[in-house]
Design a protein around this motif. Structure first.
Motif, mmCIF file in Angstrom:
data_model
loop_
_atom_site.group_PDB
_atom_site.id
_atom_site.type_symbol
_atom_site.label_atom_id
_atom_site.label_comp_id
_atom_site.label_asym_id
_atom_site.label_seq_id
_atom_site.Cartn_x
_atom_site.Cartn_y
_atom_site.Cartn_z
ATOM 1 N N GLN A 5 0.828 -1.198 0.000
ATOM 2 C CA GLN A 5 0.000 0.000 0.000
ATOM 3 C C GLN A 5 0.865 1.250 0.000
ATOM 4 N N ARG A 6 1.966 1.227 0.789
ATOM 5 C CA ARG A 6 2.844 2.396 0.826
ATOM 6 C C ARG A 6 3.446 2.667 -0.533
ATOM 7 N N SER A 7 3.869 1.603 -1.247
ATOM 8 C CA SER A 7 4.500 1.808 -2.555
ATOM 9 C C SER A 7 3.507 2.366 -3.560
ATOM 10 N N ARG A 8 2.221 1.879 -3.493
ATOM 11 C CA ARG A 8 1.226 2.394 -4.435
ATOM 12 C C ARG A 8 0.900 3.853 -4.125
ATOM 13 N N THR A 9 0.845 4.173 -2.846
ATOM 14 C CA THR A 9 0.564 5.561 -2.463
ATOM 15 C C THR A 9 1.677 6.484 -2.922
ATOM 16 N N GLU A 10 2.928 6.030 -2.703
ATOM 17 C CA GLU A 10 4.064 6.841 -3.140
ATOM 18 C C GLU A 10 4.060 7.011 -4.649
ATOM 19 N N GLY A 11 3.687 5.943 -5.369
ATOM 20 C CA GLY A 11 3.651 6.016 -6.825
ATOM 21 C C GLY A 11 2.615 6.997 -7.318
ATOM 22 N N ARG A 12 1.446 7.084 -6.623
ATOM 23 C CA ARG A 12 0.397 8.003 -7.071
ATOM 24 C C ARG A 12 0.746 9.447 -6.741
ATOM 25 N N ARG A 13 1.397 9.670 -5.604
ATOM 26 C CA ARG A 13 1.601 11.034 -5.133
ATOM 27 C C ARG A 13 2.884 11.679 -5.647
ATOM 28 N N THR A 14 3.841 10.862 -6.099
ATOM 29 C CA THR A 14 5.147 11.394 -6.430
ATOM 30 C C THR A 14 5.449 11.200 -7.904
ATOM 31 N N PRO A 15 5.528 12.272 -8.705
ATOM 32 C CA PRO A 15 5.897 12.130 -10.113
ATOM 33 C C PRO A 15 7.294 11.537 -10.231
ATOM 34 N N PRO A 16 7.542 10.718 -11.286
ATOM 35 C CA PRO A 16 8.835 10.053 -11.425
ATOM 36 C C PRO A 16 10.017 11.001 -11.454
ATOM 37 N N ASP A 17 9.838 12.246 -11.925
ATOM 38 C CA ASP A 17 10.966 13.152 -12.058
ATOM 39 C C ASP A 17 11.082 14.135 -10.896
ATOM 40 N N SER A 18 10.313 13.988 -9.836
ATOM 41 C CA SER A 18 10.382 14.898 -8.708
ATOM 42 C C SER A 18 11.646 14.641 -7.903
ATOM 43 N N GLU A 19 12.041 15.640 -7.103
ATOM 44 C CA GLU A 19 13.238 15.491 -6.283
ATOM 45 C C GLU A 19 13.080 14.346 -5.296
ATOM 46 N N ARG A 20 11.910 14.227 -4.717
ATOM 47 C CA ARG A 20 11.672 13.148 -3.763
ATOM 48 C C ARG A 20 11.792 11.795 -4.444
ATOM 49 N N SER A 21 11.245 11.686 -5.635
ATOM 50 C CA SER A 21 11.309 10.431 -6.363
ATOM 51 C C SER A 21 12.742 10.095 -6.752
ATOM 52 N N GLN A 22 13.486 11.100 -7.190
ATOM 53 C CA GLN A 22 14.878 10.881 -7.552
ATOM 54 C C GLN A 22 15.705 10.447 -6.346
ATOM 55 N N ALA A 23 15.423 11.062 -5.194
ATOM 56 C CA ALA A 23 16.137 10.688 -3.979
ATOM 57 C C ALA A 23 15.804 9.263 -3.566
ATOM 58 N N ARG A 24 14.531 8.895 -3.695
ATOM 59 C CA ARG A 24 14.115 7.541 -3.343
ATOM 60 C C ARG A 24 14.757 6.516 -4.269
ATOM 61 N N ARG A 25 14.795 6.845 -5.552
ATOM 62 C CA ARG A 25 15.429 5.948 -6.513
ATOM 63 C C ARG A 25 16.918 5.801 -6.212
ATOM 64 N N ALA A 26 17.574 6.921 -5.902
ATOM 65 C CA ALA A 26 18.997 6.871 -5.581
ATOM 66 C C ALA A 26 19.249 6.029 -4.337
ATOM 67 N N GLU A 27 18.346 6.110 -3.385
ATOM 68 C CA GLU A 27 18.471 5.299 -2.177
ATOM 69 C C GLU A 27 18.392 3.809 -2.504
ATOM 70 N N LEU A 28 17.464 3.445 -3.376
ATOM 71 C CA LEU A 28 17.328 2.044 -3.774
ATOM 72 C C LEU A 28 18.556 1.569 -4.552
ATOM 73 N N VAL A 29 19.101 2.440 -5.395
ATOM 74 C CA VAL A 29 20.305 2.080 -6.145
ATOM 75 C C VAL A 29 21.478 1.865 -5.186
ATOM 76 N N ALA A 30 21.591 2.733 -4.182
ATOM 77 C CA ALA A 30 22.666 2.586 -3.196
ATOM 78 C C ALA A 30 22.543 1.261 -2.452
ATOM 79 N N ILE A 31 21.321 0.878 -2.128
ATOM 80 C CA ILE A 31 21.094 -0.419 -1.484
ATOM 81 C C ILE A 31 21.498 -1.543 -2.441
ATOM 82 N N GLY A 32 21.151 -1.383 -3.705
ATOM 83 C CA GLY A 32 21.509 -2.379 -4.702
ATOM 84 C C GLY A 32 23.016 -2.540 -4.853
#
Length: 228
Positions: A5-32
């Motif tokens: 549910q959290r991931s779907r909510t984040e997906g609806r509220r956060t455009p892919p190119d927003s700063e928050r989305s970019q930061a979240r993606r970078a965090e996942l890449v760092a984990i990877g």
């Protein structure tokens, strides 16, 4: 609210190119980068990645579409520091710059063994995206070598072929070093530097317009002074 549910909510509220989305993606890449540093692509499932990253599987799909997309993003990010190092320190003496770039290369391979093997081998089933990354890394290394040694990057066919051959040698030696663990990193570094100096001298022998840098000439003079 559960992970899905959290991931779907984040997906609806956060455009892919927003700063928050970019930061979240970078965090996942760092984990990877941590997950894949010494673990192969096949050894980790999407479920395991999501569990170890403490995120919902859907969040990975949202940002990367699939496991392969996530993996390629991780590999791309992993080599970014290596490429940046090859471009940096243009004001340093050629010998110092070449040694620093090579040292950074070996440290990257040692600290990101699985990622390094992926880049050198071309990825899973010779992945075209990973092959593109590999070629970019090689070109950056080649450009750094040429600029550091000759102060120019428009290499002659002989010079380019010889330096590309040395880069392939670097990859082979590095893979063998990682597999066998019989040499210290400093020993591998010194071996590759010596081979590079010999490569510069060979280029000059075959194409006199491309004289070797002073470091290679100094090594050649030192060898001639050694007793038989």
């Amino acid at each position: 609210m559960n992970k899905s549910q959290r991931s779907r909510t984040e997906g609806r509220r956060t455009p892919p190119d927003s700063e928050r989305s970019q930061a979240r993606r970078a965090e996942l890449v760092a984990i990877g980068r941590q997950l894949f540093a010494n673990t192969s692509y096949d050894a980790l499932s999407v479920d395991e990645i999501a569990t170890r990253a403490n995120v919902a599987k859907g969040l990975l799909y949202y940002y990367f579409r699939n496991k392969r997309g996530y993996y390629v993003a991780v590999i791309e990010d992993s080599v970014a520091d290596l490429v940046a190092r090859a471009r940096s320190d243009a004001d340093q003496p050629a010998a110092d710059r070449l040694r620093k770039v090579l040292d950074g290369y070996l440290r990257f391979a040692q600290g990101n063994e699985a990622a390094y093997r992926t880049v050198v081998s071309g990825g899973v089933g010779f992945d075209t995206d990973v092959l593109t990354i590999r070629e970019r890394v090689r070109e950056e290394m080649l450009t750094s070598l040429a600029d550091g040694a000759y102060g120019r990057v428009d290499l002659s066919p002989i010079a380019r072929a010889a330096l590309v051959g040395w880069l392939y040698c670097v990859e082979g030696v590095t893979l063998d070093w990682l597999a066998r663990r019989e040499l210290a990193r400093e020993e591998v570094h010194n071996l590759l530097v010596m081979l590079l100096m010999d490569t510069f001298v060979t280029i000059a022998d075959l194409d006199p317009a491309w004289q070797p840098p002073e470091a290679a000439l100094a090594l050649q003079r030192a060898r001639k002074q050694q007793p038989d």
